[in-house]
Write a protein that holds these residues in place. Structure first.
Motif, mmCIF file in Angstrom:
data_model
loop_
_atom_site.group_PDB
_atom_site.id
_atom_site.type_symbol
_atom_site.label_atom_id
_atom_site.label_comp_id
_atom_site.label_asym_id
_atom_site.label_seq_id
_atom_site.Cartn_x
_atom_site.Cartn_y
_atom_site.Cartn_z
ATOM 1 N N UNK A 309 0.845 -1.188 0.000
ATOM 2 C CA UNK A 309 0.000 0.000 0.000
ATOM 3 C C UNK A 309 0.881 1.239 0.000
ATOM 4 N N UNK A 310 0.527 2.218 -0.806
ATOM 5 C CA UNK A 310 1.187 3.531 -0.744
ATOM 6 C C UNK A 310 0.127 4.578 -0.480
ATOM 7 N N UNK A 311 0.284 5.316 0.593
ATOM 8 C CA UNK A 311 -0.666 6.360 0.987
ATOM 9 C C UNK A 311 -0.008 7.715 0.773
ATOM 10 N N UNK A 312 -0.597 8.511 -0.087
ATOM 11 C CA UNK A 312 -0.051 9.823 -0.436
ATOM 12 C C UNK A 312 -1.003 10.907 0.041
ATOM 13 N N UNK A 313 -0.467 11.890 0.737
ATOM 14 C CA UNK A 313 -1.263 13.051 1.152
ATOM 15 C C UNK A 313 -0.341 14.263 1.121
ATOM 16 N N UNK A 314 -0.432 15.005 0.004
ATOM 17 C CA UNK A 314 0.490 16.120 -0.188
ATOM 18 C C UNK A 314 1.928 15.620 -0.280
ATOM 19 N N UNK A 315 2.811 16.273 0.426
ATOM 20 C CA UNK A 315 4.225 15.886 0.394
ATOM 21 C C UNK A 315 4.483 14.600 1.158
ATOM 22 N N UNK A 316 3.529 14.204 1.995
ATOM 23 C CA UNK A 316 3.735 13.053 2.860
ATOM 24 C C UNK A 316 3.403 11.760 2.118
ATOM 25 N N UNK A 317 4.342 10.827 2.098
ATOM 26 C CA UNK A 317 4.154 9.536 1.441
ATOM 27 C C UNK A 317 4.514 8.426 2.428
ATOM 28 N N UNK A 318 3.599 7.486 2.606
ATOM 29 C CA UNK A 318 3.860 6.343 3.480
ATOM 30 C C UNK A 318 3.603 5.047 2.718
ATOM 31 N N UNK A 319 4.187 3.979 3.204
ATOM 32 C CA UNK A 319 3.992 2.685 2.548
ATOM 33 C C UNK A 319 4.010 1.571 3.585
ATOM 34 N N UNK A 320 3.407 0.447 3.219
ATOM 35 C CA UNK A 320 3.401 -0.746 4.059
ATOM 36 C C UNK A 320 2.800 -1.897 3.264
ATOM 37 N N UNK A 321 2.915 -3.095 3.795
ATOM 38 C CA UNK A 321 2.252 -4.232 3.176
ATOM 39 C C UNK A 321 0.743 -4.135 3.368
ATOM 40 N N UNK A 322 0.009 -4.674 2.415
ATOM 41 C CA UNK A 322 -1.432 -4.829 2.575
ATOM 42 C C UNK A 322 -1.675 -5.731 3.784
ATOM 43 N N UNK A 323 -2.574 -5.348 4.667
ATOM 44 C CA UNK A 323 -2.840 -6.171 5.844
ATOM 45 C C UNK A 323 -3.684 -7.382 5.473
#
Length: 380
Positions: A309-323
């Motif tokens: 999963x990649x979660x993007x909100x403006x400049x902030x980018x996070x990632x992790x495995x699909x649960x």
């Protein structure tokens, strides 16, 4: 009136959830102890036999089933497999399964309907000859049969096209509305139409172009299923996320930049794939999509097959495995479905399963109408 079914290669029992409370399972089997444990945890009222299908006998099959459902192993038929097809060790389990169908027929207990489920590659495996073998199997027992390709994306935010071959016993009435004069673009892709050219004259004479209704527009998006506080997985560190971004081509990196520019919360998914670069050198790449549709869930045979999963909100980018809970939701399983405790076991359960609403659509559009028509004919 409740209908009855056998569930072969049952896994975690997803077909049963799709069929719903109008259907009663008379028999289920699987060879995987971990999947069998999940089946039993979620279908406490049903009996599941932990046994290789080649060791199942007629004595293990109670009564007479309205429907036999069989999601037989796909590995040797998959486009990512070894090309062994129905001759392979795993997908070859179709043969002992079908011997049981022959035995039921000889015993006067032929099921009213038989439904096979497998990967899209089953149509083209072995140059289409495996598809012809499946068709010949239905034909030899006098079933009128046809096939459809149903993509779970019509019901769930997951791209998951699957092949379904459904046969109706030869002595039963099939309502006219269930059969079309020819293939339709929604359920019968060109590969399936082409595959029919390999059928024997007898099998072709029993072929049906199943006419399924168009499902209503899907109302659920990927972002609706993504947990802010995921269960069983952690968000990556900033360095891990940056590494993923560094594995992207300019094309995929531009997708992330465009998502950032919106300033909105946007959820995407990533698969790691090995691609050749401009010099022909194979490199691992991170490929992202932001179309609110997850890629097809696969079993976690290796790290590259786990969806990120990649979660993007403006400049902030996070990632992790699909649960694992998100994976279950992408298969249409209810929120209270009891998943295995280990992540890999839960992810494999989902990746090996059949999408629940696809089974439901087949049941409502084909299985139940056939049974209802023949029950009314008997009453009349």
């Amino acid at each position: 009136m409740q209908h009855s079914y056998y569930d072969f290669f049952a896994g975690g029992g997803m077909a049963g959830f799709g069929l719903g409370s109008d259907w009663r399972c008379l028999f289920a089997n699987d060879i995987d102890a971990k999947k069998a444990a999940s089946y039993r945890a979620n279908h406490a009222e049903d009996a599941l036999l932990l046994r290789d299908v080649a060791q199942v006998t007629l004595d293990d099959l109670p009564g007479s089933a309205d429907l036999v459902w069989a999601s037989f192993p796909c590995q040797d038929l998959s486009l990512a497999g070894n090309g062994a097809g129905l001759a392979g060790k795993r997908s070859g389990m179709f043969r002992p399964f079908w011997q049981l169908m022959r035995d039921l027929h000889a015993d006067g207990r032929a099921p009213k309907m038989i439904a096979l489920e497998n990967v899209y590659g089953a149509i083209t495996s072995n140059g289409g000859r495996d598809f012809a073998t499946l068709a010949a199997a239905f034909s030899e027992l006098g079933y009128r049969f046809g096939a459809v390709v149903v993509d779970a994306v019509h019901f769930l935010p997951q791209s998951r096209p699957r092949f379904f071959m459904v046969g109706v016993r030869g002595d039963l009435t099939i309502p006219d509305a269930l059969v079309a004069d020819g293939p339709g673009t929604l359920w019968h892709p060109p590969a399936l139409v082409e595959g029919c050219r390999l059928l024997s004259q007898t099998a072709a004479g029993r072929w049906q172009w199943w006419n399924l209704p168009t499902p209503p527009a899907r109302t659920i998006a990927l972002s609706d299923l993504i947990e802010d506080q995921p269960t069983g997985v952690d968000w990556h560190s900033a360095a891990e996320t940056q590494k993923l971004l560094g594995m992207m081509t300019d094309h995929n990196r531009a997708k992330v930049t465009a998502a950032q520019a919106t300033g909105e919360r946007i959820v995407g998914t990533i698969y790691r794939r090995t691609r050749a670069d401009a010099n022909g050198v194979k490199r691992q790449r991170a490929e992202v999509r932001f179309d609110q549709i997850a890629g097809c869930l696969r079993t976690p045979a290796g790290g590259s097959s786990r969806q990120t999963i990649m979660l993007v909100q403006g400049a902030h980018v996070r990632s992790r495995l699909l649960s694992s809970r998100e994976a279950a939701a992408l298969m249409g399983l209810p929120a209270d479905y009891i998943l295995p405790a280990r992540y890999n076991d839960a992810y494999r359960l989902a990746g090996d399963g059949v999408a629940v609403p696809v089974v439901r659509h087949l049941a409502q559009s084909l299985f139940t109408p056939v049974l209802r028509a023949n029950r009314l004919a008997l009453v009349a």
